[in-house]
Design a protein around this motif. Structure first.
Motif: not given
Length: 237
Positions: A176-181, A227-232
């Motif tokens: 089972v894969k587990v990720s947080t965004i 995974i960190e994701v932010r506005p450009t």
């Protein structure tokens, strides 16, 4: 996952915003998607607006209630016989200085943002083991960056990130894969905001949908667990 065609997903808080955007992306890839919300009528309305009526299921569930989540997963398995992807997306935010933050506001955030994600996993984990599926939590950059008037929200999201990373270590032995965004500013209805033209600089729900699809289609040997994701660019106002 080699192909997403006919894979089954469950998205909590899927009636609008990020959850709705992810559901759209999944449906476009041929997946079958169950979305939940606390109120069945609103959830059914969202499901209808998604289209793909033969591949969408609306279920009523309050993620702070384990029995509700058990019932939601049961409905999904009864309809489609499998569960491959779970996105724990339901969340709330109440902001204020720690000395004025109410007990109810604190409890709502911890119960929804943190305990709710645990209940969603608890209800679905055996099905995910069977399918060697994927469990994803929707956290926030507030899960690593603290800020004034965010004590309760920070606590819930810091906790969610830690919970998800520990769950990843527990469950990968089952395939089972587990990720947080962890998104920054997203153009959603969060905290009673109404998306508008001034939100063009923000991450859009469909961007998170694309990110989820990228995770699901990545080679099985590779796991982006946080995974960190932010506005450009920031809002220049």
């Amino acid at each position: 996952m080699s192909s997403l065609q006919d894979k089954v997903a469950y998205i909590t808080g899927g009636t609008k915003g990020i959850g709705y955007g992810v559901a759209q992306a999944m449906l476009e890839m041929g997946m079958r998607v169950a979305i939940s919300g606390r109120h069945l009528e609103a959830t059914q309305k969202a499901a209808t607006s998604l289209g793909y009526s033969d591949r969408v299921l609306a279920v009523a569930s309050d993620v702070t209630n384990l029995q509700d989540e058990n019932n939601a997963v049961k409905q999904i398995l009864e309809k489609w016989g499998q569960l491959d992807v779970v996105l724990a997306n339901a969340g709330v935010g109440n902001f204020g200085a720690v000395d004025t933050l109410s007990e109810d506001a604190w409890k709502q955030m911890i119960d929804t943002n943190l305990t709710g994600a645990f209940f969603t996993l608890k209800a679905s984990v055996e099905a995910l083991k069977k399918s060697e599926g994927y469990y994803i939590t929707l956290a926030s950059l507030a899960g690593t960056n603290f800020f004034a008037q965010g004590a309760g929200y920070n606590a819930s999201k810091f906790g969610l990130v830690g919970f998800t990373q520990a769950a990843m270590l527990d469950l990968r032995k089952y395939g089972v894969k587990v990720s947080t965004i962890m998104p920054g500013s997203v153009a959603t209805y969060f905290n009673d905001h109404i998306p508008n033209d001034k939100d063009a600089w923000k991450i859009q729900p469909e961007d998170i949908g694309k990110l989820v699809i990228d995770l699901l289609t990545m080679h099985p040997r590779t796991l982006p667990s946080k995974i960190e994701v932010r506005p450009t660019r920031p809002d220049l106002k």
